[in-house]
Design an enzyme around this catalytic site. Structure first.
Site, PDB file in Angstrom:
ATOM      1  N   GLU A  97       7.793  34.111 -14.518  1.00 27.31           N
ATOM      2  CA  GLU A  97       8.484  32.853 -14.237  1.00 27.31           C
ATOM      3  C   GLU A  97       9.513  32.522 -15.305  1.00 27.31           C
ATOM      4  O   GLU A  97       9.382  32.923 -16.460  1.00 27.31           O
ATOM      5  CB  GLU A  97       7.457  31.721 -14.150  1.00 27.31           C
ATOM      6  CG  GLU A  97       6.535  31.894 -12.958  1.00 27.31           C
ATOM      7  CD  GLU A  97       5.504  30.780 -12.804  1.00 27.31           C
ATOM      8  OE1 GLU A  97       5.101  30.535 -11.656  1.00 27.31           O
ATOM      9  OE2 GLU A  97       5.096  30.168 -13.797  1.00 27.31           O
ATOM     10  N   CYS A 110      14.035  28.503 -20.290  1.00 23.16           N
ATOM     11  CA  CYS A 110      12.845  29.076 -20.922  1.00 23.16           C
ATOM     12  C   CYS A 110      12.518  30.378 -20.187  1.00 23.16           C
ATOM     13  O   CYS A 110      12.229  30.355 -18.992  1.00 23.16           O
ATOM     14  CB  CYS A 110      11.704  28.056 -20.794  1.00 23.16           C
ATOM     15  SG  CYS A 110      10.139  28.664 -21.422  1.00 23.16           S
ATOM     16  N   CYS A 117       0.153  38.024 -20.448  1.00 23.17           N
ATOM     17  CA  CYS A 117       0.100  38.072 -21.910  1.00 23.17           C
ATOM     18  C   CYS A 117      -1.304  38.493 -22.333  1.00 23.17           C
ATOM     19  O   CYS A 117      -2.287  38.092 -21.714  1.00 23.17           O
ATOM     20  CB  CYS A 117       0.429  36.705 -22.509  1.00 23.17           C
ATOM     21  SG  CYS A 117       0.544  36.754 -24.315  1.00 23.17           S
ATOM     22  N   CYS A 121      -4.554  33.031 -25.802  1.00 22.84           N
ATOM     23  CA  CYS A 121      -4.690  31.688 -26.385  1.00 22.84           C
ATOM     24  C   CYS A 121      -5.472  30.826 -25.391  1.00 22.84           C
ATOM     25  O   CYS A 121      -5.187  30.839 -24.190  1.00 22.84           O
ATOM     26  CB  CYS A 121      -3.312  31.090 -26.666  1.00 22.84           C
ATOM     27  SG  CYS A 121      -2.345  32.117 -27.793  1.00 22.84           S
ATOM     28  N   CYS A 124      -3.834  28.267 -22.755  1.00 22.17           N
ATOM     29  CA  CYS A 124      -2.598  28.710 -22.088  1.00 22.17           C
ATOM     30  C   CYS A 124      -2.896  29.292 -20.716  1.00 22.17           C
ATOM     31  O   CYS A 124      -3.761  30.164 -20.576  1.00 22.17           O
ATOM     32  CB  CYS A 124      -1.907  29.748 -22.969  1.00 22.17           C
ATOM     33  SG  CYS A 124      -0.523  30.558 -22.170  1.00 22.17           S
ATOM     34  N   GLY A 186       4.306  35.495 -21.979  1.00 21.09           N
ATOM     35  CA  GLY A 186       4.299  36.644 -22.881  1.00 21.09           C
ATOM     36  C   GLY A 186       4.551  36.294 -24.330  1.00 21.09           C
ATOM     37  O   GLY A 186       5.008  35.198 -24.668  1.00 21.09           O
ATOM     38  N   HIS A 242      -0.731  25.047 -33.655  1.00 22.30           N
ATOM     39  CA  HIS A 242      -1.798  24.412 -32.866  1.00 22.30           C
ATOM     40  C   HIS A 242      -3.064  24.026 -33.627  1.00 22.30           C
ATOM     41  O   HIS A 242      -3.957  23.406 -33.041  1.00 22.30           O
ATOM     42  CB  HIS A 242      -2.197  25.260 -31.652  1.00 22.30           C
ATOM     43  CG  HIS A 242      -1.039  25.667 -30.809  1.00 22.30           C
ATOM     44  ND1 HIS A 242      -0.110  24.757 -30.339  1.00 22.30           N
ATOM     45  CD2 HIS A 242      -0.622  26.889 -30.366  1.00 22.30           C
ATOM     46  CE1 HIS A 242       0.809  25.409 -29.626  1.00 22.30           C
ATOM     47  NE2 HIS A 242       0.540  26.690 -29.640  1.00 22.30           N
ATOM     48  N   ASN A 317      -0.691  20.287 -21.083  1.00 18.84           N
ATOM     49  CA  ASN A 317      -0.492  20.239 -19.632  1.00 18.84           C
ATOM     50  C   ASN A 317      -1.633  20.984 -18.957  1.00 18.84           C
ATOM     51  O   ASN A 317      -1.674  22.208 -19.007  1.00 18.84           O
ATOM     52  CB  ASN A 317       0.855  20.882 -19.273  1.00 18.84           C
ATOM     53  CG  ASN A 317       2.000  20.075 -19.842  1.00 18.84           C
ATOM     54  OD1 ASN A 317       2.148  18.893 -19.543  1.00 18.84           O
ATOM     55  ND2 ASN A 317       2.796  20.693 -20.708  1.00 18.84           N
ATOM     56  N   CYS A 360       5.269  23.124 -20.307  1.00 17.92           N
ATOM     57  CA  CYS A 360       4.905  24.072 -21.347  1.00 17.92           C
ATOM     58  C   CYS A 360       3.440  24.489 -21.229  1.00 17.92           C
ATOM     59  O   CYS A 360       2.564  23.639 -21.103  1.00 17.92           O
ATOM     60  CB  CYS A 360       5.156  23.405 -22.690  1.00 17.92           C
ATOM     61  SG  CYS A 360       5.147  24.568 -24.016  1.00 17.92           S
TER      62      CYS A 360
HETATM   63  S1  SF4 Z   1       0.502  30.809 -25.699  1.00 20.05           S
HETATM   64 FE1  SF4 Z   1       2.010  32.482 -25.651  1.00 20.05          FE
HETATM   65  S2  SF4 Z   1       1.047  34.110 -26.897  1.00 20.05           S
HETATM   66 FE2  SF4 Z   1      -0.611  32.673 -26.351  1.00 20.05          FE
HETATM   67  S3  SF4 Z   1      -1.471  33.536 -24.444  1.00 20.05           S
HETATM   68 FE3  SF4 Z   1       0.104  32.027 -23.834  1.00 20.05          FE
HETATM   69  S4  SF4 Z   1       1.957  33.265 -23.529  1.00 20.05           S
HETATM   70 FE4  SF4 Z   1       0.519  34.511 -24.754  1.00 20.05          FE
END
Ligand code: SF4
Length: 386
Positions: A97, A110, A117, A121, A124, A186, A242, A317, A360
């Site tokens: 995306e 963006c 990825c 994290c 995410c 990613g 974070h 989010n 985000c």
């Molecule tokens: S925050 Fe960035 S580095 Fe971490 S899992 Fe998501 S896309 Fe990957």
């Protein structure tokens, strides 16, 4: 039989020196590469037939050996706030995306650097999908090319129809790509080999001609690659921090177990020194009762005080299946005030595109055929393409 089209070189993947070498292979002069770039990036055309100042026989050779191909669009979604999200095909099954965010003073695109990825994290959405593959340089540059073309085309239609610009009043929103952030799906530095040439094309006067301050690479903290990046380019650096301490960051951003905060910050200051950069932006997602206490704000201020750093607080989010909640607005304000009182520059990011899951941390794409296990609580050996 081999498909001849599959063998064509996608010119969006070639920075100027490589394009010049390619043109030479076709028997042409170096200035032809600059002409080609002018057509591709300044005039937004991918059709060799339209490149009227190139000799006909050169265009014929190009048509046989090369192409200008952006990723195929699978779907486009538009948010009520003007944000737009494109779902782009990586192949028949996978998708990634990109998001365009119009604001009065800038139009930010963006873009993604990988399909999925591997860094896992915990807050995410992309991480939940797993990892499939790195995007090629042409796929990374192709996102910018595609969005820029599409937005230009719409602007021409709007102006011809006499429709006022969106945003209204004295501050219409920017409808062109003025800023690019590698902050989509990613970890860009895990795809170093393809990302760096893409950055060169974004910055090249004959490419997109973006200033170094308008291109931002966001990393979760691959320390050795930050040192290498300092040798290769000078774009703005953002870091997904974070957490103010290693124990919590190990949980939220597992790569921290390999490259802890002190090591990461040292790499950031080195990057600024080498690149004569202004500051590093530290992204900090605000997770209710996880990383948002005043004591944690004070700990963060102690880490960053006296350094050229900006903190960008990002209200979390939520996405389906997440265990986290967004910090209340008052808590985010208090956190920001704690930082400001201690001399650390801090802003809160306005959430955009929530209604289309374009905010985000919400980018998910379509990652079906996972070829790599996610890191999770297991290894911290990331597949890095150097
Ligand atoms: S925050 Fe960035 S580095 Fe971490 S899992 Fe998501 S896309 Fe990957």
């Amino acid at each position: 039989m081999t498909d001849p089209v599959a063998q064509r070189i996608n010119l969006l993947g070639l920075p100027r020196p490589e394009l010049t070498a390619f043109v030479a292979q076709l028997g042409s002069q170096p200035f032809r590469a600059r002409q080609l770039m002018n057509w591709m990036y300044k005039r937004g055309t991918g059709s060799f037939a339209e490149m009227s100042d190139l000799a006909k026989d050169f265009r014929a050779r190009l048509a046989l050996a090369a192409e200008v191909r952006a990723p195929e669009v699978a779907a486009v979604q538009r948010s009520a706030d003007g944000t737009r999200k494109w779902l782009l095909r990586a192949d028949a099954a996978q998708a990634f995306e990109m998001v365009f965010i119009p604001e009065p003073d800038r139009g930010t695109l963006c873009i993604s650097s990988q399909v999925g990825c591997a860094l896992d994290c915990s807050f995410c959405s992309t991480a939940q999908q797993g990892y499939n593959r790195n995007l090629t340089t042409a796929e990374i540059v192709g996102q910018v090319w595609l969005a820029a073309r599409e937005l230009e085309r719409e602007e021409r239609i709007r102006i011809a129809a006499g429709v006022p610009a969106a945003g209204g009043g004295s501050a219409p929103e920017e409808r062109h790509v003025t800023n690019v952030v590698l902050m989509g799906m990613g970890e860009p530095l895990a795809n170093f080999r393809n990302v760096v040439p893409a950055l060169h094309i974004l910055l090249d006067d004959f490419g997109f001609d973006l200033s170094r301050r308008r291109v931002t690479l966001s990393t979760s903290g691959l320390v050795p690659q930050i040192y290498r990046l300092a040798e290769e380019t000078n774009v703005a650096l953002a870091v997904s921090l974070h957490a103010p301490d290693d124990a919590l960051r190990n949980e939220l951003v597992p790569i921290n177990r390999k490259h802890p905060i002190a090591e990461l910050l040292e790499a950031c200051w080195h990057y600024l020194d080498e690149q004569n950069g202004r500051s590093v932006t530290f992204e900090y997602v605000m997770l209710d009762e996880v990383n948002d206490s005043p004591a944690q704000a004070r700990a963060l201020a102690r880490l960053l005080k006296g350094h050229p750093a900006k903190v960008n607080l990002i209200p979390f989010n939520p996405f389906p299946g997440t265990r986290y909640r967004r910090s209340p607005t008052a808590v985010i304000q208090r956190f920001r005030d704690e930082l400001l009182q201690r001399g650390v520059l801090a802003t809160t990011r306005r959430t955009r595109g929530e209604d289309i899951d374009a905010a985000c941390g919400q980018l998910a794409g379509r990652v079906i055929d996972r070829t790599t296990v996610r890191l999770g609580n297991k290894v911290i050996g990331v597949a890095v393409q150097t």
